[in-house]
Scaffold this motif. Structure first.
Motif, short mmCIF file in Angstrom:
data_model
loop_
_atom_site.label_atom_id
_atom_site.label_comp_id
_atom_site.label_asym_id
_atom_site.label_seq_id
_atom_site.Cartn_x
_atom_site.Cartn_y
_atom_site.Cartn_z
N ASP A 289 0.87 -1.13 0.03
CA ASP A 289 -0.13 0.06 0.03
C ASP A 289 0.86 1.18 0.13
O ASP A 289 1.72 1.42 0.96
CB ASP A 289 -0.77 -0.15 1.27
N SER A 291 -0.36 4.30 -0.50
CA SER A 291 -0.87 5.68 -0.48
C SER A 291 -0.36 6.74 0.41
O SER A 291 -0.48 7.81 0.05
CB SER A 291 -2.38 5.34 0.03
N ARG A 294 2.38 8.54 -1.73
CA ARG A 294 1.65 9.18 -2.84
C ARG A 294 1.22 10.64 -2.09
O ARG A 294 1.20 11.72 -2.86
CB ARG A 294 0.51 8.63 -3.49
N LYS A 295 0.79 10.57 -0.99
CA LYS A 295 0.14 11.95 -0.21
C LYS A 295 1.63 12.58 0.03
O LYS A 295 1.34 13.80 -0.02
CB LYS A 295 -0.43 11.46 1.25
#
Length: 324
Positions: A289, A291, A294-295
């Motif tokens: 994961d 995420s 990416r943030k």
């Protein structure tokens, strides 16, 4: 962003696949004072040597890319070496950095830190929630210890020691040894040799159904420098307080069959790919994961086929000098 191109940056493990990629990325971004150090310059398993080195060179930040690494067979055959050597390297370097007032350090780990049956895709919070894969448990425990060492120095001394957990890496300077290599170099070499010998068949262990995620090492280096350049406030905005590790991957996986078919295309193999169903598949799926990464403003840029072509180009150019 909070970084200075003039800072003195130490990259440990600079002759390996990951360390050399980090050196290239720092150079590309214009860092002017990079100290690239390999095994011949300092024995990281020796506490005295490491301490003396840090005291002499007085660096501003560290990339700890040095480690004892290998594939499933090597981890299974030499578990004592994998846990002992990695614990020594990590402990000596991280403690020496602290003792010499190095505020920023990036520790490179591995996706094998997560439980064997972790929910997919694997989130950072899955750490220590279940049993590890037995074949590489000693290596994984060493890497977990490195993460917790960073977290502990952050908690007790206010250091800014971060950790990145990459998915399966490949690219220039990969290990193509016939016993100790990972899946991409092992298969790439096998396809190459069959083509060179005029063969028309390649047999691969298992069903070809397990799914794996692969990241080109240049993307890994880019992510590592990006994370290190973030201010502490930017970094902690997307992670838990004192939580030092972040997943690094593409967020996309493929089956081993799809990987083999892509490698065959890259190498120019026109024959038949067979799967030996009597051999074990291993974990059905391993996907990170990403995420949080990416943030933080980063995502992978190198597609699998393009990355494999780059890896094969390097293999062809360096085949005569490799330990096969």
């Amino acid at each position: 962003m909070s970084y200075k191109l003039q800072e003195k940056i130490l990259v440990l493990g600079c002759h390996g696949m990951v360390g050399s990629a980090i050196v290239r990325e720092l150079s590309r971004k214009g860092y002017e004072n990079v100290l690239a150090v390999g095994r011949s310059e300092v024995d990281l398993s020796c506490q005295r040597e490491v301490g003396d080195f840090f005291a002499e060179h007085r660096v501003d930040q560290v990339y700890l890319a040095a480690a004892k690494v290998g594939g499933i067979q090597a981890n299974n055959n030499y578990p004592a070496e994998f846990i002992y050597q990695n614990l020594l390297i990590q402990t000596n370097v991280i403690n020496a950095a602290h003792m010499n007032n190095v505020q920023k350090l990036l520790f490179l780990g591995s996706s094998c830190i997560y439980p064997k049956h972790a929910d997919q895709p694997m989130r950072e919070e899955a750490l220590l929630t279940g049993l590890l894969e037995p074949t590489n448990e000693p290596y994984a425990i060493a890497k977990i210890a490195g993460i917790k060492l960073c977290e502990s120095f952050n908690r007790q001394y206010g250091r800014d020691y971060r950790s990145v957990m990459p998915t399966n890496l490949y690219g220039p300077l990969d290990n193509y040894h016939h016993e100790n290599s990972h899946v991409i170099p092992a298969l790439l070499r096998r396809f190459h040799e069959v083509v060179a010998q005029g063969g028309d068949e390649v047999v691969i262990w298992g069903s070809g159904k397990p799914m794996r995620e692969f990241l080109h090492v240049d993307d890994m280096a880019s992510a590592s420098v990006h994370i290190q350049e973030l201010s502490l406030e930017e970094y902690q905005a997307n992670t838990e307080p004192m939580l030092s590790h972040i997943n690094v991957g593409t967020g996309v996986d493929c089956t081993i069959r799809e990987l083999a078919e892509t490698l065959a295309k890259v190498v120019g193999f026109k024959g038949e790919i067979k799967f030996d169903h009597t051999k074990p598949d291993g974990t059905p799926r391993k996907l990170m994961d990403v995420s949080k990464l990416r943030k933080m403003g980063w995502q992978a840029k190198i597609g699998l086929e393009d990355g494999l072509r780059d890896a094969y180009r390097w293999f062809i150019e360096n085949e005569k000098n490799l330990r096969l």
